[in-house]
Design a protein around this motif. Structure first.
Motif, PDB file in Angstrom:
ATOM      1  N   SER A 151       0.827  -1.200   0.000  1.00 25.56           N
ATOM      2  CA  SER A 151       0.000   0.000   0.000  1.00 25.56           C
ATOM      3  C   SER A 151       0.867   1.259   0.000  1.00 25.56           C
ATOM      4  N   GLU A 152       2.075   1.142   0.600  1.00 25.12           N
ATOM      5  CA  GLU A 152       3.004   2.276   0.550  1.00 25.12           C
ATOM      6  C   GLU A 152       3.474   2.499  -0.898  1.00 25.12           C
TER       7      GLU A 152
ATOM      8  N   ILE B 148       2.959   5.436  -6.088  1.00 27.56           N
ATOM      9  CA  ILE B 148       2.588   5.443  -7.514  1.00 27.56           C
ATOM     10  C   ILE B 148       1.491   6.479  -7.757  1.00 27.56           C
ATOM     11  N   MET B 149       0.546   6.544  -6.841  1.00 23.90           N
ATOM     12  CA  MET B 149      -0.569   7.493  -7.003  1.00 23.90           C
ATOM     13  C   MET B 149      -0.074   8.942  -6.924  1.00 23.90           C
ATOM     14  N   GLU B 150       0.873   9.186  -6.011  1.00 17.63           N
ATOM     15  CA  GLU B 150       1.454  10.534  -5.911  1.00 17.63           C
ATOM     16  C   GLU B 150       2.184  10.896  -7.209  1.00 17.63           C
ATOM     17  N   ALA B 151       2.917   9.926  -7.752  1.00 17.45           N
ATOM     18  CA  ALA B 151       3.645  10.158  -9.011  1.00 17.45           C
ATOM     19  C   ALA B 151       2.661  10.454 -10.144  1.00 17.45           C
ATOM     20  N   THR B 152       1.548   9.710 -10.154  1.00 15.47           N
ATOM     21  CA  THR B 152       0.532   9.924 -11.189  1.00 15.47           C
ATOM     22  C   THR B 152      -0.061  11.320 -11.074  1.00 15.47           C
ATOM     23  N   TYR B 153      -0.354  11.698  -9.831  1.00 18.15           N
ATOM     24  CA  TYR B 153      -0.922  13.027  -9.594  1.00 18.15           C
ATOM     25  C   TYR B 153       0.033  14.122 -10.075  1.00 18.15           C
ATOM     26  N   CYS B 154       1.323  13.973  -9.748  1.00 14.41           N
ATOM     27  CA  CYS B 154       2.312  14.989 -10.159  1.00 14.41           C
ATOM     28  C   CYS B 154       2.425  15.043 -11.680  1.00 14.41           C
ATOM     29  N   ALA B 155       2.463  13.877 -12.319  1.00 17.13           N
ATOM     30  CA  ALA B 155       2.605  13.852 -13.783  1.00 17.13           C
ATOM     31  C   ALA B 155       1.361  14.433 -14.453  1.00 17.13           C
ATOM     32  N   LEU B 156       0.201  14.085 -13.898  1.00 18.47           N
ATOM     33  CA  LEU B 156      -1.064  14.589 -14.459  1.00 18.47           C
ATOM     34  C   LEU B 156      -1.149  16.101 -14.297  1.00 18.47           C
ATOM     35  N   ARG B 157      -0.705  16.571 -13.149  1.00 16.00           N
ATOM     36  CA  ARG B 157      -0.738  17.995 -12.860  1.00 16.00           C
ATOM     37  C   ARG B 157       0.179  18.773 -13.807  1.00 16.00           C
ATOM     38  N   THR B 158       1.341  18.204 -14.089  1.00 16.63           N
ATOM     39  CA  THR B 158       2.324  18.885 -14.939  1.00 16.63           C
ATOM     40  C   THR B 158       1.942  18.808 -16.411  1.00 16.63           C
ATOM     41  N   ARG B 159       1.496  17.645 -16.855  1.00 19.00           N
ATOM     42  CA  ARG B 159       1.336  17.422 -18.293  1.00 19.00           C
ATOM     43  C   ARG B 159      -0.102  17.434 -18.765  1.00 19.00           C
ATOM     44  N   GLY B 160      -1.061  17.232 -17.863  1.00 21.96           N
ATOM     45  CA  GLY B 160      -2.443  17.070 -18.304  1.00 21.96           C
ATOM     46  C   GLY B 160      -2.658  15.674 -18.881  1.00 21.96           C
ATOM     47  N   TYR B 161      -3.906  15.299 -19.048  1.00 20.27           N
ATOM     48  CA  TYR B 161      -4.232  13.951 -19.521  1.00 20.27           C
ATOM     49  C   TYR B 161      -3.711  13.684 -20.929  1.00 20.27           C
ATOM     50  N   ALA B 162      -3.910  14.653 -21.837  1.00 19.41           N
ATOM     51  CA  ALA B 162      -3.619  14.406 -23.254  1.00 19.41           C
ATOM     52  C   ALA B 162      -2.144  14.073 -23.473  1.00 19.41           C
ATOM     53  N   ASP B 163      -1.262  14.727 -22.716  1.00 20.22           N
ATOM     54  CA  ASP B 163       0.176  14.500 -22.911  1.00 20.22           C
ATOM     55  C   ASP B 163       0.762  13.503 -21.921  1.00 20.22           C
ATOM     56  N   LEU B 164      -0.102  12.884 -21.144  1.00 19.16           N
ATOM     57  CA  LEU B 164       0.397  11.963 -20.119  1.00 19.16           C
ATOM     58  C   LEU B 164       0.819  10.638 -20.751  1.00 19.16           C
ATOM     59  N   THR B 165       1.976  10.126 -20.322  1.00 17.39           N
ATOM     60  CA  THR B 165       2.410   8.795 -20.747  1.00 17.39           C
ATOM     61  C   THR B 165       2.789   8.024 -19.487  1.00 17.39           C
ATOM     62  N   ILE B 166       2.824   6.703 -19.606  1.00 20.02           N
ATOM     63  CA  ILE B 166       3.205   5.914 -18.436  1.00 20.02           C
ATOM     64  C   ILE B 166       4.686   6.192 -18.104  1.00 20.02           C
ATOM     65  N   GLN B 167       5.469   6.530 -19.141  1.00 19.12           N
ATOM     66  CA  GLN B 167       6.877   6.914 -18.927  1.00 19.12           C
ATOM     67  C   GLN B 167       6.974   8.183 -18.065  1.00 19.12           C
ATOM     68  N   ALA B 168       6.085   9.157 -18.342  1.00 21.89           N
ATOM     69  CA  ALA B 168       6.116  10.410 -17.569  1.00 21.89           C
ATOM     70  C   ALA B 168       5.791  10.139 -16.102  1.00 21.89           C
ATOM     71  N   ILE B 169       4.893   9.171 -15.865  1.00 18.61           N
ATOM     72  CA  ILE B 169       4.568   8.807 -14.480  1.00 18.61           C
ATOM     73  C   ILE B 169       5.763   8.109 -13.844  1.00 18.61           C
ATOM     74  N   ALA B 170       6.380   7.192 -14.604  1.00 17.34           N
ATOM     75  CA  ALA B 170       7.571   6.490 -14.096  1.00 17.34           C
ATOM     76  C   ALA B 170       8.666   7.489 -13.724  1.00 17.34           C
ATOM     77  N   ASP B 171       8.788   8.568 -14.516  1.00 13.48           N
ATOM     78  CA  ASP B 171       9.817   9.587 -14.233  1.00 13.48           C
ATOM     79  C   ASP B 171       9.591  10.286 -12.896  1.00 13.48           C
ATOM     80  N   GLU B 172       8.317  10.355 -12.462  1.00 14.54           N
ATOM     81  CA  GLU B 172       8.002  11.002 -11.182  1.00 14.54           C
ATOM     82  C   GLU B 172       8.097  10.022 -10.007  1.00 14.54           C
ATOM     83  N   PHE B 173       8.302   8.738 -10.330  1.00 13.83           N
ATOM     84  CA  PHE B 173       8.244   7.684  -9.313  1.00 13.83           C
ATOM     85  C   PHE B 173       9.649   7.404  -8.791  1.00 13.83           C
TER      86      PHE B 173
END
Lengths: 199, 199
Positions: free
Chosen positions: A9-10, A15-40
């Motif tokens: 759960s930790e 992962i959820m925090e990383a997703t939130y940061c990536a979504l906040r920075t890039r928006g949905y349209a430009d979001l990639t799983i790589q961009a989320i991985a970069d925040e993780f």
């Protein structure tokens, strides 16, 4: 709770925090799983192990985000119904948004715009819609019982308040209504005139 | 109107139709200017001559789409205020959506989700919001003058109806509220109980 569950759960939280940061920075349209991985912060392979696509991940993000934001937790059961309603509205249609609240609302709104095309998203937003409905209905029921609210049709009043909340937030985020929220003032007036008793 | 203007506006109309078709098929996230060009019957270079990016094009699409959908045209000036209000609501929160209406609403909603990040989009949605507000306020004013509506605070009532319309449509498109629109029934009840006089 054993250590495995704790760690999972930790990891999920991170992962959820990383997703939130990536979504906040890039928006949905430009979001990639790589961009989320970069925040993780942890190993990328751990993220890819859990999720195949950005959509799988975003469905979990919605479930997690809408749970954290869950209406049940928004109210203190020891408060009066009037105070509960105010706390609830401060969560879902605050008089103004700070930067973090705005960023979360914008991210959720962008995901919501995908719900008409994406059944898994639509299920999450339906679930959130039901939770909000039930919480509001409970507050109204208690308020009527305790004489703080007038005897209104609970289902009708819940639907009305819920649509005003969603429409008010949509209009606030997407128009030049940039400072205090016009819709919240309107809603407060409505509640004073139509729901609260004169005590 | 000279032939040049006619031809330009015909070309614009065709570009807008191509944009609508591409948006409907692919959604905003996967939309490219190439995809719009593929839907455009005339020369691709004509399209690239008018627009550099998909966002330039979509701002014009919003201006065009929101104008066509403009609230001023939604009502017949010879109708009674009560009939005008009903026509208006049938346009903006119909009791149910056919496939074309749904596709347009979904496309507009997806563009709207970009408005928080995109000032040019936000301007278009602010403009549409103002047109809706003014049209509703005019209907209410005439209805009060003619005794069909109660003497309500016009600005407050307009804000309230407008948020219910936007929230109702958002909830309809993004949840499992799939057949007749719950929010429209709620709104009709509200109008009957709070706006119409008993004549």
């Amino acid at each position: 709770m054993d250590a495995d569950v704790d760690e999972r759960s930790e990891t999920q939280r991170e992962i959820m925090e990383a997703t939130y940061c990536a979504l906040r920075t890039r928006g949905y349209a430009d979001l990639t799983i790589q961009a989320i991985a970069d925040e993780f912060a942890k190993s990328k392979s751990l993220l890819y192990y859990h999720y195949d696509t950005k959509d799988d991940l975003l469905v979990d993000f919605l479930e997690y985000g809408l749970d954290r934001f869950a209406a049940e937790d928004a109210v203190d059961p020891t408060d009066s119904p009037t105070a509960q309603l105010e706390t609830f509205l401060d969560d879902f249609l605050p008089a103004s948004l700070d930067d973090d609240q705005r960023a979360l609302q914008v991210a959720l709104f962008e995901l919501r715009s995908q719900a008409p095309m994406n059944e898994a998203y639509r299920e999450q937003f339906s679930r959130a819609d039901r939770i909000i409905h039930e919480t509001l209905a409970d507050i109204l029921e208690r308020g009527i019982e305790q004489g703080e609210f007038r005897t209104v049709d609970i289902n009708y009043m819940t639907e009305l308040l819920h649509s005003i909340i969603d429409g008010g937030m949509t209009r606030h985020l997407t128009t030049a209504d940039e400072t205090t929220m016009t819709a919240r003032r309107t809603l407060d007036t409505y509640i004073e005139s139509n729901l609260l008793t004169d005590e």
